[in-house]
Design a protein around this motif. Structure first.
Motif, PDB file in Angstrom:
ATOM      1  N   LYS A  70       0.808  -1.218   0.000  1.00  0.00           N
ATOM      2  CA  LYS A  70       0.000   0.000   0.000  1.00  0.00           C
ATOM      3  C   LYS A  70       0.845   1.272   0.000  1.00  0.00           C
ATOM      4  CE  LYS A  70      -3.859  -2.211   2.309  1.00  0.00           C
ATOM      5  NZ  LYS A  70      -4.735  -2.211   3.485  1.00  0.00           N
ATOM      6  N   ASP A  71       1.869   1.313   0.834  1.00  0.00           N
ATOM      7  CA  ASP A  71       2.691   2.528   0.888  1.00  0.00           C
ATOM      8  C   ASP A  71       3.438   2.755  -0.425  1.00  0.00           C
ATOM      9  OD1 ASP A  71       4.273   0.275   1.472  1.00  0.00           O
ATOM     10  OD2 ASP A  71       5.704   1.462   2.629  1.00  0.00           O
ATOM     11  N   PRO A  83      -4.130  13.417  -6.751  1.00  0.00           N
ATOM     12  CA  PRO A  83      -4.512  14.269  -5.621  1.00  0.00           C
ATOM     13  C   PRO A  83      -4.499  13.513  -4.291  1.00  0.00           C
ATOM     14  CG  PRO A  83      -6.415  13.804  -7.015  1.00  0.00           C
ATOM     15  CD  PRO A  83      -5.218  13.225  -7.706  1.00  0.00           C
ATOM     16  N   ALA A  84      -4.164  14.233  -3.220  1.00  0.00           N
ATOM     17  CA  ALA A  84      -4.069  13.635  -1.882  1.00  0.00           C
ATOM     18  C   ALA A  84      -5.374  12.979  -1.452  1.00  0.00           C
ATOM     19  CB  ALA A  84      -3.639  14.685  -0.865  1.00  0.00           C
ATOM     20  N   GLN A  85      -6.518  13.583  -1.796  1.00  0.00           N
ATOM     21  CA  GLN A  85      -7.797  12.988  -1.365  1.00  0.00           C
ATOM     22  C   GLN A  85      -7.998  11.600  -1.958  1.00  0.00           C
ATOM     23  OE1 GLN A  85      -7.748  15.887  -3.186  1.00  0.00           O
ATOM     24  NE2 GLN A  85      -9.269  15.792  -4.822  1.00  0.00           N
ATOM     25  N   LEU A  86      -7.399  11.324  -3.075  1.00  0.00           N
ATOM     26  CA  LEU A  86      -7.479   9.993  -3.664  1.00  0.00           C
ATOM     27  C   LEU A  86      -6.436   9.069  -3.037  1.00  0.00           C
ATOM     28  CD1 LEU A  86      -8.875   8.245  -5.783  1.00  0.00           C
ATOM     29  CD2 LEU A  86      -7.185   9.019  -7.426  1.00  0.00           C
ATOM     30  N   LEU A  87      -5.243   9.582  -2.828  1.00  0.00           N
ATOM     31  CA  LEU A  87      -4.164   8.767  -2.264  1.00  0.00           C
ATOM     32  C   LEU A  87      -4.427   8.356  -0.826  1.00  0.00           C
ATOM     33  CD1 LEU A  87      -1.091  10.685  -3.661  1.00  0.00           C
ATOM     34  CD2 LEU A  87      -1.969   8.481  -4.402  1.00  0.00           C
ATOM     35  N   GLU A  88      -5.124   9.182  -0.079  1.00  0.00           N
ATOM     36  CA  GLU A  88      -5.370   8.889   1.336  1.00  0.00           C
ATOM     37  C   GLU A  88      -6.780   8.364   1.576  1.00  0.00           C
ATOM     38  OE1 GLU A  88      -2.824   8.808   3.285  1.00  0.00           O
ATOM     39  OE2 GLU A  88      -1.575   9.653   1.697  1.00  0.00           O
ATOM     40  N   ARG A  89      -7.459   8.012   0.522  1.00  0.00           N
ATOM     41  CA  ARG A  89      -8.828   7.525   0.600  1.00  0.00           C
ATOM     42  C   ARG A  89      -8.931   6.287   1.490  1.00  0.00           C
ATOM     43  NH1 ARG A  89     -11.660   4.109  -3.862  1.00  0.00           N
ATOM     44  NH2 ARG A  89     -13.704   3.940  -2.949  1.00  0.00           N
ATOM     45  N   TYR A  90     -10.011   6.201   2.264  1.00  0.00           N
ATOM     46  CA  TYR A  90     -10.283   5.027   3.068  1.00  0.00           C
ATOM     47  C   TYR A  90     -11.659   4.520   2.706  1.00  0.00           C
ATOM     48  CZ  TYR A  90     -10.766   1.778   6.832  1.00  0.00           C
ATOM     49  OH  TYR A  90     -10.933   0.613   7.530  1.00  0.00           O
TER      50      TYR A  90
END
Length: 99
Positions: A70-71, A83-90
């Motif tokens: 994952k990382d 975008p960060a909102q996609l990369l950090e999505r849960y």
């Protein structure tokens, strides 16, 4: 659809490709032989059904990030400018879905 075959869908192996965002942990948790010959099934639903196994046998599955954790997928996503909102999505699949 767990026991569905391409024939049930009127498809042939030659006109069927499956693209998946499978990650290394998915293979490990599913006890899939690509991860290790010594794994024990934790979960059986991770991108691995009888139909997917048959597609793999016929070379019809594309899993470009299956060897990544994952990382590592997040790092790849950052390199690609996602975008960060996609990369950090849960839950996590966001980066895998995009890449």
């Amino acid at each position: 659809m767990a026991n569905t075959t391409p024939n049930d869908l009127n498809l042939t192996w030659d006109n069927l490709l499956l693209g998946q965002g499978t990650l290394r942990p998915d293979l490990i948790e599913s006890a899939f032989h690509m991860a290790s010959s010594r794994t024990v099934a934790i979960k059986t639903r991770h991108n691995d059904s009888e139909m997917v196994r048959q597609l793999r046998i016929h070379g019809r599955v594309v899993e470009p990030i299956k060897d990544f954790l994952k990382d590592e997928v997040r790092a790849l996503g950052r390199e690609l400018g996602l975008p960060a909102q996609l990369l950090e999505r849960y839950p996590f699949p966001g980066p895998g879905l995009s890449i």
